[in-house]
Motif scaffolding. Structure first.
Motif, mmCIF file in Angstrom:
data_model
loop_
_atom_site.group_PDB
_atom_site.id
_atom_site.type_symbol
_atom_site.label_atom_id
_atom_site.label_comp_id
_atom_site.label_asym_id
_atom_site.label_seq_id
_atom_site.Cartn_x
_atom_site.Cartn_y
_atom_site.Cartn_z
ATOM 1 N N SER A 175 0.640 -1.526 0.046
ATOM 2 C CA SER A 175 -0.393 0.298 0.291
ATOM 3 C C SER A 175 0.750 1.117 0.134
ATOM 4 C CB SER A 175 -1.115 -0.136 1.386
ATOM 5 O OG SER A 175 -1.518 -1.324 1.210
ATOM 6 N N TYR A 176 -0.033 2.413 -0.981
ATOM 7 C CA TYR A 176 0.693 3.515 -0.452
ATOM 8 C C TYR A 176 -0.130 4.237 0.366
ATOM 9 C CZ TYR A 176 3.806 2.519 -5.081
ATOM 10 O OH TYR A 176 4.615 1.855 -5.516
ATOM 11 N N GLY A 177 0.331 4.421 1.695
ATOM 12 C CA GLY A 177 -0.652 5.328 2.351
ATOM 13 C C GLY A 177 -1.873 4.583 2.483
ATOM 14 N N HIS A 178 -2.999 4.811 2.606
ATOM 15 C CA HIS A 178 -4.001 4.133 2.486
ATOM 16 C C HIS A 178 -4.385 3.208 1.344
ATOM 17 C CE1 HIS A 178 -4.694 5.598 6.099
ATOM 18 N NE2 HIS A 178 -4.931 6.918 6.052
ATOM 19 N N HIS A 179 -3.529 3.933 -0.256
ATOM 20 C CA HIS A 179 -4.142 3.327 -1.425
ATOM 21 C C HIS A 179 -3.304 1.717 -1.238
ATOM 22 C CE1 HIS A 179 -3.303 3.428 -5.510
ATOM 23 N NE2 HIS A 179 -4.685 2.557 -5.105
ATOM 24 N N ALA A 180 -4.305 0.486 -1.381
ATOM 25 C CA ALA A 180 -4.028 -0.645 -1.582
ATOM 26 C C ALA A 180 -3.848 -1.279 -3.165
ATOM 27 C CB ALA A 180 -4.780 -1.581 -0.480
ATOM 28 N N VAL A 181 -1.891 -1.227 -3.160
ATOM 29 C CA VAL A 181 -2.410 -1.700 -5.037
ATOM 30 C C VAL A 181 -1.910 -2.992 -5.256
ATOM 31 C CG1 VAL A 181 -0.400 -1.219 -6.781
ATOM 32 C CG2 VAL A 181 -0.850 0.550 -4.733
ATOM 33 N N LEU A 182 -1.573 -4.147 -4.262
ATOM 34 C CA LEU A 182 -1.313 -5.208 -4.371
ATOM 35 C C LEU A 182 -1.527 -5.770 -2.972
ATOM 36 C CD1 LEU A 182 2.740 -5.273 -5.856
ATOM 37 C CD2 LEU A 182 0.331 -5.365 -6.640
ATOM 38 N N GLY A 190 -0.842 -5.735 -17.805
ATOM 39 C CA GLY A 190 -1.702 -5.818 -16.981
ATOM 40 C C GLY A 190 -2.080 -4.734 -16.944
ATOM 41 N N PRO A 191 -3.087 -3.946 -16.265
ATOM 42 C CA PRO A 191 -3.725 -2.393 -16.624
ATOM 43 C C PRO A 191 -2.462 -1.808 -16.081
ATOM 44 C CG PRO A 191 -5.440 -3.818 -15.895
ATOM 45 C CD PRO A 191 -4.226 -4.880 -15.707
ATOM 46 N N SER A 192 -2.904 -0.416 -17.294
ATOM 47 C CA SER A 192 -2.110 0.630 -16.507
ATOM 48 C C SER A 192 -2.220 1.388 -15.065
ATOM 49 C CB SER A 192 -2.351 1.729 -17.443
ATOM 50 O OG SER A 192 -1.738 3.218 -17.223
ATOM 51 N N GLY A 193 -1.424 1.060 -14.020
ATOM 52 C CA GLY A 193 -1.624 1.473 -12.903
ATOM 53 C C GLY A 193 -1.729 0.211 -12.187
ATOM 54 N N ALA A 194 -1.513 -1.371 -12.745
ATOM 55 C CA ALA A 194 -2.262 -2.303 -11.915
ATOM 56 C C ALA A 194 -1.341 -2.571 -10.789
ATOM 57 C CB ALA A 194 -2.436 -2.914 -12.764
ATOM 58 N N GLY A 195 -0.124 -1.639 -11.496
ATOM 59 C CA GLY A 195 1.073 -2.299 -9.671
ATOM 60 C C GLY A 195 2.290 -2.787 -10.415
ATOM 61 N N LYS A 196 2.533 -2.962 -11.688
ATOM 62 C CA LYS A 196 3.493 -3.840 -12.139
ATOM 63 C C LYS A 196 4.273 -3.457 -11.556
ATOM 64 C CE LYS A 196 1.670 -2.796 -16.908
ATOM 65 N NZ LYS A 196 0.541 -2.370 -16.654
ATOM 66 N N THR A 197 5.115 -2.145 -11.815
ATOM 67 C CA THR A 197 6.403 -1.605 -11.663
ATOM 68 C C THR A 197 6.564 -1.387 -9.992
ATOM 69 O OG1 THR A 197 6.609 0.419 -13.296
ATOM 70 C CG2 THR A 197 7.638 0.889 -10.873
ATOM 71 N N THR A 198 5.405 -1.377 -9.553
ATOM 72 C CA THR A 198 5.047 -1.939 -8.024
ATOM 73 C C THR A 198 5.778 -3.045 -7.500
ATOM 74 O OG1 THR A 198 3.624 -0.263 -7.345
ATOM 75 C CG2 THR A 198 4.082 -1.664 -5.659
ATOM 76 N N LEU A 199 5.251 -4.620 -7.951
ATOM 77 C CA LEU A 199 5.984 -5.478 -8.195
ATOM 78 C C LEU A 199 7.203 -6.081 -8.148
ATOM 79 C CD1 LEU A 199 4.872 -8.470 -7.293
ATOM 80 C CD2 LEU A 199 4.638 -8.926 -9.462
ATOM 81 N N THR A 249 5.954 -5.483 -19.211
ATOM 82 C CA THR A 249 5.977 -4.529 -20.340
ATOM 83 C C THR A 249 3.888 -4.462 -20.389
ATOM 84 O OG1 THR A 249 5.794 -4.535 -22.864
ATOM 85 C CG2 THR A 249 5.475 -6.985 -21.380
ATOM 86 N N HIS A 250 3.679 -3.683 -21.048
ATOM 87 C CA HIS A 250 2.190 -3.049 -21.742
ATOM 88 C C HIS A 250 2.153 -3.851 -23.028
ATOM 89 C CE1 HIS A 250 2.980 0.350 -19.384
ATOM 90 N NE2 HIS A 250 1.899 0.698 -19.378
ATOM 91 N N ASP A 251 3.408 -4.151 -23.904
ATOM 92 C CA ASP A 251 3.093 -5.327 -24.867
ATOM 93 C C ASP A 251 2.497 -6.431 -24.968
ATOM 94 O OD1 ASP A 251 3.691 -6.116 -27.592
ATOM 95 O OD2 ASP A 251 4.698 -5.176 -28.141
HETATM 96 N N1 ATP Z 1 5.786 6.236 -4.670
HETATM 97 C C1 ATP Z 1 4.321 6.256 -4.902
HETATM 98 N N2 ATP Z 1 2.985 6.685 -4.431
HETATM 99 C C2 ATP Z 1 2.147 7.049 -4.412
HETATM 100 N N3 ATP Z 1 1.571 5.858 -4.479
HETATM 101 C C3 ATP Z 1 2.329 5.623 -6.111
HETATM 102 C C4 ATP Z 1 3.701 5.121 -6.042
HETATM 103 N N4 ATP Z 1 4.125 4.876 -6.821
HETATM 104 C C5 ATP Z 1 2.720 4.466 -7.421
HETATM 105 N N5 ATP Z 1 1.927 4.331 -7.221
HETATM 106 C C6 ATP Z 1 0.651 4.272 -7.473
HETATM 107 O O1 ATP Z 1 0.373 2.905 -7.531
HETATM 108 C C7 ATP Z 1 0.000 2.375 -8.940
HETATM 109 C C8 ATP Z 1 0.294 1.448 -9.320
HETATM 110 O O2 ATP Z 1 1.535 2.310 -9.915
HETATM 111 P P1 ATP Z 1 2.764 1.481 -10.972
HETATM 112 O O3 ATP Z 1 3.394 2.349 -11.407
HETATM 113 O O4 ATP Z 1 2.860 -0.267 -10.517
HETATM 114 O O5 ATP Z 1 1.726 0.781 -11.866
HETATM 115 P P2 ATP Z 1 1.941 -0.002 -13.575
HETATM 116 O O6 ATP Z 1 1.112 -1.103 -13.348
HETATM 117 O O7 ATP Z 1 3.090 0.009 -13.755
HETATM 118 O O8 ATP Z 1 1.650 1.157 -13.981
HETATM 119 P P3 ATP Z 1 2.319 1.449 -15.721
HETATM 120 O O9 ATP Z 1 1.395 0.357 -15.851
HETATM 121 O O10 ATP Z 1 0.416 2.857 -15.655
HETATM 122 O O11 ATP Z 1 3.197 1.696 -15.993
HETATM 123 C C9 ATP Z 1 -0.686 3.441 -9.122
HETATM 124 O O12 ATP Z 1 -2.137 3.876 -8.301
HETATM 125 C C10 ATP Z 1 0.112 4.719 -8.965
HETATM 126 O O13 ATP Z 1 -0.726 5.591 -8.910
#
Ligand code: ATP
Length: 273
Positions: A18-25, A42-51, A196-198
């Motif tokens: 989670s980032y603060g209250h925002h649960a991503v994974l 996965g869709p944009s913003g799904a959390g791929k980079t976070t993972l 990847t997005h592709d």
């Molecule tokens: N450092 C951060 N602080 C707060 N929120 C973040 C941070 N990094 C990412 N997020 C949020 O976490 C969610 C997932 O982001 P992430 O970049 O992991 O997704 P993604 O699947 O890689 O996106 P994309 O395909 O658009 O690159 C998004 O809503 C993003 O705004």
């Protein structure tokens, strides 16, 4: 590096981020066998980079764990290298290419001559012998991304994590880089994980495609790509099976149920979670 380190699996257990209250994974489980090639879509913003950042040790999970073999990944490990999309931001423009590649070895007690030799070896491995004395800005975008990959290899990494690594280069350079990474995996026995997005790229490269979905995201599909290891940009992409796999991944990303697999894989025994 010993073989037992090189051959270690990368495993994710009950990962929440989670980032603060925002649960991503949420409750994400994954096991990546050594030497395998895994693509994460996965869709944009799904959390791929976070993972990917959690896998690299650059970002701490909120709960759950990432392990490399029996070691926790709670900081960057020498065995796990990361290559980012933006080579412009990751290569240092005032340093020659050789010094950029050797940079991770500084501070590891490696002599200057050994660092230079290792950098030249890695540059040759990515198809760039003889550019060590140039500056990054004297090279094309595709060549600069090869330099970034060479730097990942310089550390003798066993796992290469790549975040949209080919997104900044033109289509032909992208195909060349895809084939380069496939060859490196085959020749060096490294594990490669690519975000990847592709979708076509994911199916072309991967032994497995992991689809993230939901809010917060978890693994919603974990698909074995039964196309063998010898891939070819023209013929592999034209196979009916390639089209079937691409359709399944796209359907899952768009929120549909996975269709029954028409030809369950037999020859590739890549473990699933
Ligand atoms: N450092 C951060 N602080 C707060 N929120 C973040 C941070 N990094 C990412 N997020 C949020 O976490 C969610 C997932 O982001 P992430 O970049 O992991 O997704 P993604 O699947 O890689 O996106 P994309 O395909 O658009 O690159 C998004 O809503 C993003 O705004």
């Amino acid at each position: 590096m010993s073989d037992s380190d090189r051959l270690a699996p990368l495993s994710v257990t009950g990962l929440h981020k989670s980032y603060g209250h925002h649960a991503v994974l949420a409750d994400l489980n994954l096991s990546v066998e050594p030497g395998s090639f895994v693509c994460i879509v996965g869709p944009s913003g799904a959390g791929k980079t976070t993972l990917l950042r959690c896998l690299s040790g650059l970002l701490a999970p909120t709960s759950g764990s990432v392990r490399y073999g029996d070691r926790p990944v709670n900081q960057p490990l020498a065995e796990i290298a990361v290559v980012f999309q933006d080579y412009r931001g990751s290569l240092l423009p005032w340093m020659r290419v050789r010094d950029n590649v050797a940079f991770p070895l500084e501070g590891r007690g490696v002599s200057r001559s050994a660092r230079r030799a290792r950098a030249d070896e890695c540059l040759a491995a990515v198809g760039l012998p003889g550019v060590g004395d140039k500056y990054p800005w004297q090279l094309s975008g595709g060549m600069q991304q090869r330099v970034a990959i060479a730097r990942g290899l310089a550390y003798d990494a066993a796992v290469l994590l790549m975040d949209e690594p080919f997104g900044s280069v033109d289509a032909q350079a992208r195909f060349d880089l895809e084939d380069l990474v496939l060859r490196l995996r085959r020749d060096l026995g490294i594990t490669v994980i690519v975000v990847t997005h592709d979708i076509d790229e994911a199916v072309y490269l991967g032994d497995r495609v992991i689809v993230l979905g939901g809010q917060p995201a978890t693994v919603i599909d974990n698909l074995t790509v039964d196309l063998g290891q010898d891939r070819d940009q023209i013929h592999t992409r034209a196979l009916p099976r390639f089209a079937e796999l691409r359709t399944r991944v796209l359907t899952r990303i768009r929120g549909g149920a996975a269709a029954p697999d028409p030809a369950p894989p037999a020859q590739l025994d890549v473990s699933r979670t």
